[in-house]
Motif scaffolding. Structure first.
Motif, short mmCIF file in Angstrom:
data_model
loop_
_atom_site.label_atom_id
_atom_site.label_comp_id
_atom_site.label_asym_id
_atom_site.label_seq_id
_atom_site.Cartn_x
_atom_site.Cartn_y
_atom_site.Cartn_z
N SER A 154 16.88 22.74 33.46
CA SER A 154 16.85 23.00 32.03
C SER A 154 16.09 24.29 31.70
N THR A 155 15.43 24.92 32.68
CA THR A 155 14.75 26.17 32.38
C THR A 155 15.76 27.28 32.12
N THR A 156 16.78 27.37 32.96
CA THR A 156 17.75 28.47 32.83
C THR A 156 19.20 27.99 32.81
N TRP A 157 19.45 26.78 33.29
CA TRP A 157 20.81 26.32 33.54
C TRP A 157 21.57 27.26 34.46
N GLY A 158 20.88 28.13 35.14
CA GLY A 158 21.53 29.02 36.10
C GLY A 158 22.50 29.99 35.47
N LEU A 159 22.36 30.24 34.15
CA LEU A 159 23.41 30.99 33.45
C LEU A 159 23.43 32.47 33.82
N GLY A 160 22.23 33.07 33.96
CA GLY A 160 22.20 34.47 34.34
C GLY A 160 22.81 34.67 35.71
N LEU A 161 22.50 33.74 36.61
CA LEU A 161 23.04 33.85 37.96
C LEU A 161 24.55 33.61 37.94
N ALA A 162 25.00 32.69 37.09
CA ALA A 162 26.45 32.44 36.99
C ALA A 162 27.15 33.70 36.51
N ALA A 163 26.54 34.41 35.56
CA ALA A 163 27.14 35.66 35.08
C ALA A 163 27.22 36.68 36.21
N THR A 164 26.12 36.78 36.98
CA THR A 164 26.11 37.71 38.11
C THR A 164 27.16 37.32 39.14
N ALA A 165 27.25 36.01 39.41
CA ALA A 165 28.23 35.54 40.39
C ALA A 165 29.64 35.88 39.93
N ALA A 166 29.91 35.65 38.63
CA ALA A 166 31.24 35.97 38.10
C ALA A 166 31.52 37.46 38.23
N PHE A 167 30.47 38.27 38.01
CA PHE A 167 30.66 39.72 38.17
C PHE A 167 31.01 40.07 39.61
N LEU A 168 30.31 39.43 40.56
CA LEU A 168 30.60 39.72 41.97
C LEU A 168 32.03 39.31 42.32
N ILE A 169 32.47 38.17 41.80
CA ILE A 169 33.84 37.72 42.06
C ILE A 169 34.82 38.73 41.48
N ALA A 170 34.54 39.19 40.25
CA ALA A 170 35.43 40.17 39.62
C ALA A 170 35.42 41.48 40.41
N LEU A 171 34.26 41.83 40.95
CA LEU A 171 34.14 43.06 41.74
C LEU A 171 35.02 42.98 42.98
N VAL A 172 34.91 41.88 43.71
CA VAL A 172 35.67 41.74 44.96
C VAL A 172 37.17 41.70 44.66
N SER A 173 37.56 40.84 43.68
CA SER A 173 38.99 40.72 43.39
C SER A 173 39.51 42.04 42.80
N GLY A 174 38.67 42.73 42.03
CA GLY A 174 39.09 44.00 41.43
C GLY A 174 39.34 45.06 42.49
N VAL A 175 38.47 45.12 43.49
CA VAL A 175 38.67 46.10 44.57
C VAL A 175 39.98 45.80 45.30
N LEU A 176 40.26 44.51 45.50
CA LEU A 176 41.53 44.15 46.16
C LEU A 176 42.72 44.60 45.32
N LEU A 177 42.62 44.41 44.00
CA LEU A 177 43.73 44.82 43.13
C LEU A 177 43.95 46.33 43.18
N MET A 178 42.85 47.09 43.37
CA MET A 178 42.96 48.55 43.36
C MET A 178 43.86 49.07 44.48
N PHE A 179 44.04 48.26 45.55
CA PHE A 179 44.91 48.72 46.63
C PHE A 179 46.36 48.85 46.18
N TYR A 180 46.75 48.10 45.17
CA TYR A 180 48.15 48.13 44.74
C TYR A 180 48.35 48.77 43.37
N TYR A 181 47.29 48.81 42.55
CA TYR A 181 47.45 49.26 41.18
C TYR A 181 47.61 50.77 41.09
#
Lengths: 516, 161
Positions: free
Chosen positions: A66-93
């Motif tokens: 209940s101190t953080t609900w891990g929300l900041g880390l979840a945002a960072t994790a989502a960013f990392l996922i977007a980063l990895v998937s985005g780099v993969l998309l760049m190979f074809y876009y």
């Protein structure tokens, strides 16, 4: 584990070393063996370039869900996922009109796993926006923005803006109807200061709106120049800005003393078996570091009595949040495909032309007047949010959820007030129309300035000023204002997303939209 | 220069700027000033001297069957061309609110994006649009109309030909 090398024959020694090499590599990487004792656990953290962002020991209060609900880390994790998937998309876009659309179609229909990667990219971006907003709400409601964390709150505001900028620039890249018209509207919102300069009659000499639009699009239409600009912003500049701000954000968490916790946190935590005073056997002596640092910040003489080793306690919790975020993104990607409409057609607008959902609250306001809804109100909101830590200089109940005079009761009351106001104004404007419907001859400057959003902002501001007076506390006013802001944001977003159809007409359900 | 025979300087006192420090600071400052002005110059980069956009002038032949007050939209253009007894005229179809393409109807124009409505002469009737739809310069050359989308003319200007 390694055993002593046999001395007898060189060949056997060679074979022995070869067989032992995996363990030797591990030992070389870890530098101090497995994290099994307090000492090696500490080394595991500060001896690792990626982990040493964390402190070696973590306060037990920070580890409560209940101190953080891990929300900041979840945002960072989502960013990392977007980063990895985005780099993969760049190979074809391919960032060129038409070719862009074809390449997205290739990714969707031809490239193995391409559709899935694109879905993950789109969903992680959405998860990131939600997590960032919730993280901001968490930081606000636990008063975590207070001294000495004011600057980190500002960095967080910057991260919110960059996150939204990343989503907005990514929206154009598929070059379909949805993308084209959302960006046309966005670019014209950037141009909307012209409403004011036109009304005053100075656009010829002073035209910030036109300049903004031209810088954004690199042309006077949404074309190839705009696409390459958005592409460079999306894959290079904004991610760099985000990573830089993130680095400062994380670093300041450490420097500002870790997670905010109430002053009585140690009393409120139940005793735990494996927590023991680290300095029990240390000499009872304090050291002054006066020549090196000013002030009383070093923890000299203050034993980390209620802390546990970050490895494993903190890292396993972080790993849990990381895995949960991945899981949510994967599940959403399996359930729902990212949309792709027809190829962009500059002569036929998408109807309704909707931006990403988190901008639809603004689009709802823009439908009354572009400048106030698209530039004025967002600027007021950003300035207001940024001022919070500098207006609320109180100290009571820092780190407690809904801490402050009034507490949860005030938040609940403000939510009722905030919902009632926004629903009332919207219902009125939808039912009876707005200024021009009643007074066709009204000057444009009045229409530009008096948006339902302006009225709403004024009502919210007046309400929270009244709360400030009633409770004699800036924190109480901030609780009221932030709660009202959240209510307004949610209601306007829901109306823009669900209740607006073709011609931005109100419909109870998308099923009632006219077919043509 | 006065000899400092008074109290000896404490190590904690800030040191006076020495000659080397002065030269270092001066060179750093001139470097930063040079970078600043170079940076200010480069700020012009995102605003090209010539904008990459398709030609704004086009010619189109109006169909003979075009009734008075009926809009003719040349393919791929965001302009409505009209012909009546007084002459030919062209009205921009780009909504002055947020740039969507308005639809010509029986008695004016409707914007699909945020519900702005315009009268037949382009003036605003309803909705958030801040300005009337602009009229565009038209000239008639040998049966074809030449429309210049970049030239805005006063509403009501019709060209006979």
């Amino acid at each position: 584990m390694s055993t002593t090398a046999p001395e007898n024959s060189p060949l056997r020694r060679f074979l022995h070393n070869l067989l032992q090499s995996p363990w030797h590599v591990r030992d070389a990487a870890l530098r101090s063996g497995l994290p099994t004792t307090d000492r090696t656990r500490s080394n595991f953290v500060f001896g690792n370039v990626f982990l040493h962002l964390h402190s070696v020991r973590t306060h037990r209060w920070s580890l409560r869900w209940s101190t953080t609900w891990g929300l900041g880390l979840a945002a960072t994790a989502a960013f990392l996922i977007a980063l990895v998937s985005g780099v993969l998309l760049m190979f074809y876009y391919k960032p060129y009109p038409e070719a862009a659309y074809d390449s997205i179609k290739d990714i969707h229909f031809v490239v193995p796993t391409g559709r899935f990667i694109r879905n993950i990219h789109r969903w992680s971006a959405n998860v990131m926006v939600v997590a960032v907003l919730l993280h901001m709400a968490r930081a606000f409601y636990t008063a975590a923005y207070r001294k000495p964390r004011e600057f980190n709150w500002l960095i967080g505001m910057g991260l919110l803006v960059v996150t939204l900028g990343l989503s907005f620039t990514g929206y154009l890249l598929p070059w379909d109807q949805l993308a084209y018209w959302a960006i046309t509207i966005g670019a014209n919102i950037a141009q909307s200061p012209r409403e004011v300069t036109d009304a005053v009659g100075i656009t010829e000499t002073f035209d910030p709106g036109g300049l903004q639009r031209e810088l954004l699009l690199g042309s006077d239409i949404v074309g190839e120049e705009a696409l390459i600009r958005f592409y460079v912003l999306h894959v290079m500049l904004l991610p760099l800005a985000l990573v830089s701000l993130l680095a400062v954000h994380f670093w300041r968490i450490r420097k500002d003393g870790g997670m905010t916790r109430p002053s009585d946190a140690d009393q409120r935590l139940a005793p735990k078996a494996d927590v023991y005073p680290v300095f029990t056997e240390a000499p009872q002596k304090t050291y002054q570091l006066a020549a090196i640092v000013k002030g009383a910040s070093p923890a000299v003489g203050r034993g980390p009595e209620n802390t546990v080793p970050s490895m494993p306690h903190l890292f396993y919790a972080e790993l849990g949040v990381l895995m949960l975020t991945v899981l949510v993104c994967l599940a959403l990607s399996m359930i729902s495909d990212a949309p792709l409409k027809e190829l962009a057609n500059p002569s036929v607008p998408e109807n309704p032309a909707k931006a990403p959902w988190y901008f639809l609250g603004l689009q709802e306001l823009v439908a009354y007047s572009a400048f106030m809804g698209g530039v004025g109100i967002p600027m007021i909101v950003v300035i207001g949010l940024g001022l919070i830590p500098f207006l609320d200089r109180e100290e009571a109940e820092t780190g407690a959820w809904f801490g402050g005079p009034g507490g949860l009761r005030l938040v609940a009351r403000s939510a009722v007030f905030g919902l009632a106001s926004v629903l009332g104004i919207e219902a009125f404007a939808i039912r009876f129309g707005w200024l021009r419907e009643w007074f066709p001859e009204i000057p444009q400057l009045v229409i530009t300035a008096v948006n339902p959003g302006t009225l709403l902002a004024a009502i919210y501001a007046a309400y929270s000023l009244w709360i400030v007076r009633r409770y004699g506390s800036a924190r109480a006013g901030a609780l009221a204002l932030f709660t009202c802001f959240l209510c307004g944001f949610v209601v306007l977003t829901v109306i823009g997303t669900h209740f607006r159809g073709p011609n931005w007409t109100f419909y109870w359900s998308p099923a009632d939209w006219p077919r043509h | 220069m006065t000899p400092t025979t008074a109290t000896p300087r404490s190590r904690l006192d800030p040191e006076p700027v020495a000659r080397r420090d002065f030269l270092g600071i001066a060179s750093l400052a001139s470097f930063l000033a040079a970078m600043l002005f170079a940076g200010l110059g480069v700020l012009r980069l995102p605003k090209a001297a010539v904008l990459a956009s398709p030609a704004k002038k086009f010619s189109v032949a109006l169909p003979d069957s075009l009734a008075a007050g009926e809009a003719f939209v040349p393919p791929g253009r965001s302009v409505a061309v009209f012909r009546d007894q007084e002459g030919v005229y062209a009205v921009s179809l780009i909504c002055t609110h947020l740039g969507c393409i308005v639809k010509p109807g029986q008695s004016g124009f409707e914007c699909p994006c945020h519900g702005s409505q315009f009268a037949a002469d382009g003036s605003v009737l309803r909705g958030p649009a801040p300005k009337a739809l602009p009229w565009l310069a038209v000239s008639v050359r040998g049966g074809e109309c030449v429309v210049d989308e970049s030239a805005i003319i006063p509403a009501g200007t019709k060209v006979s030909g």
